[in-house]
Design a protein around this motif. Structure first.
Motif, PDB file in Angstrom:
ATOM      1  N   SER A  63       0.833  -1.208   0.000  1.00 20.16           N
ATOM      2  CA  SER A  63       0.000   0.000   0.000  1.00 20.16           C
ATOM      3  C   SER A  63       0.861   1.250   0.000  1.00 20.16           C
ATOM      4  CB  SER A  63      -0.977   0.004   1.178  1.00 20.16           C
ATOM      5  OG  SER A  63      -0.297  -0.111   2.392  1.00 20.16           O
ATOM      6  N   THR A  64       2.121   1.100   0.386  1.00 21.28           N
ATOM      7  CA  THR A  64       3.091   2.194   0.295  1.00 21.28           C
ATOM      8  C   THR A  64       4.432   1.599  -0.132  1.00 21.28           C
ATOM      9  OG1 THR A  64       3.968   2.072   2.561  1.00 21.28           O
ATOM     10  CG2 THR A  64       1.976   3.415   2.228  1.00 21.28           C
ATOM     11  N   PRO A  65       5.331   2.418  -0.665  1.00 17.15           N
ATOM     12  CA  PRO A  65       6.651   1.901  -1.062  1.00 17.15           C
ATOM     13  C   PRO A  65       7.422   1.265   0.095  1.00 17.15           C
ATOM     14  CG  PRO A  65       6.281   4.030  -2.063  1.00 17.15           C
ATOM     15  CD  PRO A  65       5.154   3.808  -1.083  1.00 17.15           C
ATOM     16  N   ASN A  66       7.155   1.654   1.302  1.00 21.14           N
ATOM     17  CA  ASN A  66       7.843   1.073   2.458  1.00 21.14           C
ATOM     18  C   ASN A  66       7.573  -0.430   2.565  1.00 21.14           C
ATOM     19  OD1 ASN A  66       9.661   1.740   4.513  1.00 21.14           O
ATOM     20  ND2 ASN A  66       8.033   1.563   6.038  1.00 21.14           N
ATOM     21  N   THR A 108      10.703   1.506 -11.557  1.00 19.53           N
ATOM     22  CA  THR A 108       9.840   2.028 -10.491  1.00 19.53           C
ATOM     23  C   THR A 108       9.982   1.201  -9.222  1.00 19.53           C
ATOM     24  OG1 THR A 108       8.278   2.818 -12.158  1.00 19.53           O
ATOM     25  CG2 THR A 108       7.463   2.629  -9.901  1.00 19.53           C
ATOM     26  N   VAL A 109       9.958  -0.110  -9.365  1.00 16.28           N
ATOM     27  CA  VAL A 109      10.119  -1.002  -8.207  1.00 16.28           C
ATOM     28  C   VAL A 109      11.487  -0.764  -7.565  1.00 16.28           C
ATOM     29  CG1 VAL A 109      10.369  -3.420  -7.488  1.00 16.28           C
ATOM     30  CG2 VAL A 109       8.479  -2.740  -8.997  1.00 16.28           C
ATOM     31  N   ALA A 110      12.544  -0.686  -8.382  1.00 15.32           N
ATOM     32  CA  ALA A 110      13.901  -0.479  -7.855  1.00 15.32           C
ATOM     33  C   ALA A 110      14.025   0.869  -7.140  1.00 15.32           C
ATOM     34  CB  ALA A 110      14.928  -0.579  -8.981  1.00 15.32           C
ATOM     35  N   LEU A 111      13.487   1.915  -7.730  1.00 14.75           N
ATOM     36  CA  LEU A 111      13.573   3.248  -7.104  1.00 14.75           C
ATOM     37  C   LEU A 111      12.877   3.261  -5.749  1.00 14.75           C
ATOM     38  CD1 LEU A 111      12.910   5.547 -10.184  1.00 14.75           C
ATOM     39  CD2 LEU A 111      15.042   5.370  -8.885  1.00 14.75           C
ATOM     40  N   HIS A 112      11.693   2.684  -5.692  1.00 12.70           N
ATOM     41  CA  HIS A 112      10.954   2.678  -4.428  1.00 12.70           C
ATOM     42  C   HIS A 112      11.556   1.706  -3.414  1.00 12.70           C
ATOM     43  CE1 HIS A 112       7.909   5.594  -5.243  1.00 12.70           C
ATOM     44  NE2 HIS A 112       7.572   5.000  -6.374  1.00 12.70           N
ATOM     45  N   TYR A 113      12.277   0.695  -3.877  1.00 12.52           N
ATOM     46  CA  TYR A 113      12.953  -0.234  -2.965  1.00 12.52           C
ATOM     47  C   TYR A 113      14.198   0.403  -2.363  1.00 12.52           C
ATOM     48  CZ  TYR A 113      15.340  -4.444  -1.321  1.00 12.52           C
ATOM     49  OH  TYR A 113      15.981  -5.384  -0.550  1.00 12.52           O
ATOM     50  N   VAL A 114      14.968   1.087  -3.175  1.00  7.70           N
ATOM     51  CA  VAL A 114      16.256   1.629  -2.750  1.00  7.70           C
ATOM     52  C   VAL A 114      16.119   2.958  -1.999  1.00  7.70           C
ATOM     53  CG1 VAL A 114      18.468   2.544  -3.579  1.00  7.70           C
ATOM     54  CG2 VAL A 114      17.553   0.432  -4.536  1.00  7.70           C
ATOM     55  N   PHE A 115      15.275   3.833  -2.507  1.00  9.54           N
ATOM     56  CA  PHE A 115      15.170   5.159  -1.914  1.00  9.54           C
ATOM     57  C   PHE A 115      14.044   5.228  -0.902  1.00  9.54           C
ATOM     58  CE2 PHE A 115      17.376   5.907  -5.928  1.00  9.54           C
ATOM     59  CZ  PHE A 115      18.490   6.586  -5.449  1.00  9.54           C
ATOM     60  N   LYS A 134       2.014   5.232  -9.319  1.00 10.30           N
ATOM     61  CA  LYS A 134       0.730   5.504  -8.659  1.00 10.30           C
ATOM     62  C   LYS A 134       0.214   4.259  -7.956  1.00 10.30           C
ATOM     63  CE  LYS A 134      -0.853   9.295 -11.585  1.00 10.30           C
ATOM     64  NZ  LYS A 134      -1.615  10.310 -10.867  1.00 10.30           N
ATOM     65  N   ILE A 135       0.347   3.108  -8.605  1.00 11.23           N
ATOM     66  CA  ILE A 135      -0.137   1.853  -8.015  1.00 11.23           C
ATOM     67  C   ILE A 135       0.630   1.533  -6.735  1.00 11.23           C
ATOM     68  CG2 ILE A 135      -0.287  -0.642  -8.382  1.00 11.23           C
ATOM     69  CD1 ILE A 135      -0.835   0.052 -11.394  1.00 11.23           C
ATOM     70  N   LEU A 136       1.951   1.736  -6.753  1.00 11.36           N
ATOM     71  CA  LEU A 136       2.773   1.414  -5.570  1.00 11.36           C
ATOM     72  C   LEU A 136       2.668   2.447  -4.452  1.00 11.36           C
ATOM     73  CD1 LEU A 136       6.088   0.105  -7.184  1.00 11.36           C
ATOM     74  CD2 LEU A 136       4.199  -1.234  -6.203  1.00 11.36           C
ATOM     75  N   THR A 137       2.088   3.593  -4.731  1.00 13.28           N
ATOM     76  CA  THR A 137       2.035   4.657  -3.726  1.00 13.28           C
ATOM     77  C   THR A 137       0.615   4.900  -3.217  1.00 13.28           C
ATOM     78  OG1 THR A 137       1.956   6.345  -5.478  1.00 13.28           O
ATOM     79  CG2 THR A 137       4.129   5.824  -4.519  1.00 13.28           C
ATOM     80  N   GLY A 138      -0.143   3.809  -3.067  1.00 16.10           N
ATOM     81  CA  GLY A 138      -1.429   3.880  -2.400  1.00 16.10           C
ATOM     82  C   GLY A 138      -2.625   4.257  -3.246  1.00 16.10           C
TER      83      GLY A 138
END
Length: 165
Positions: A63-66, A108-115, A134-138
């Motif tokens: 539901s969030t990149p975290n 997108t997956v890599a950016l949200h995983y790393v940062f 948008k999908i990964l950020t709620g």
């Protein structure tokens, strides 16, 4: 200032982006020869076209990149596969920028995983690639409203989410 992550993110991105993650089972590499046409004909099987995974068990937990932080590389690849089909399904109903969004699924997956988003902002050049983000950020549940009156914007929009820069 954000820590320097380029070697980590590039290794992760290279590990995520592979033909099997595209659902092609390595066929893309094998077909890139002079025998490509014959190879593609051989792979075609009768029956209904592939419509993507029947379930999205990993994407359902995000539901969030975290939520990505604890995933293994294999899980990140599977998440990319699920995210790709979620994007295809959403855009097939509402229209929009499909090709550019599909081109950045693993990125997108890599950016949200790393940062650490949104503290580390991700800036999309002209936002044509923003649907997986948008999908990964709620906003997954609101994707059916994409580009509709009162719905999600087709581009990154600060008023829509703290994750949009």
């Amino acid at each position: 200032q954000a820590p320097y992550h380029s070697s980590i993110s590039m290794s992760l991105l290279l590990g995520l982006y592979s033909a099997p993650s595209l659902g092609l089972g390595g066929a893309r590499t094998a077909c890139a020869t002079s025998r490509a046409h014959a190879c593609m004909q051989q792979q075609q099987q009768p029956g209904p076209p592939y419509a993507g995974p029947r379930s999205t068990p990993l994407l359902d937990t995000v539901s969030t990149p975290n939520d990505l932080k604890g995933f293994s590389l294999a899980e990140l690849k599977q998440l990319s596969h699920e995210l790709r089909w979620e994007t295809i399904n959403a855009v097939s109903k509402t229209g929009g920028h499909l090709g550019s969004s599909l081109g950045v699924v693993e990125l997108t997956v890599a950016l949200h995983y790393v940062f650490n988003t949104p503290a580390d902002p991700v800036i999309w050049d002209v936002s044509h690639q923003v649907y997986p983000h948008k999908i990964l950020t709620g906003r997954r549940e609101r994707m059916p409203t994409l580009r509709q009156a009162g719905g999600l914007s087709g581009f990154a929009k600060r008023a829509e989410s703290e994750y949009d820069a």
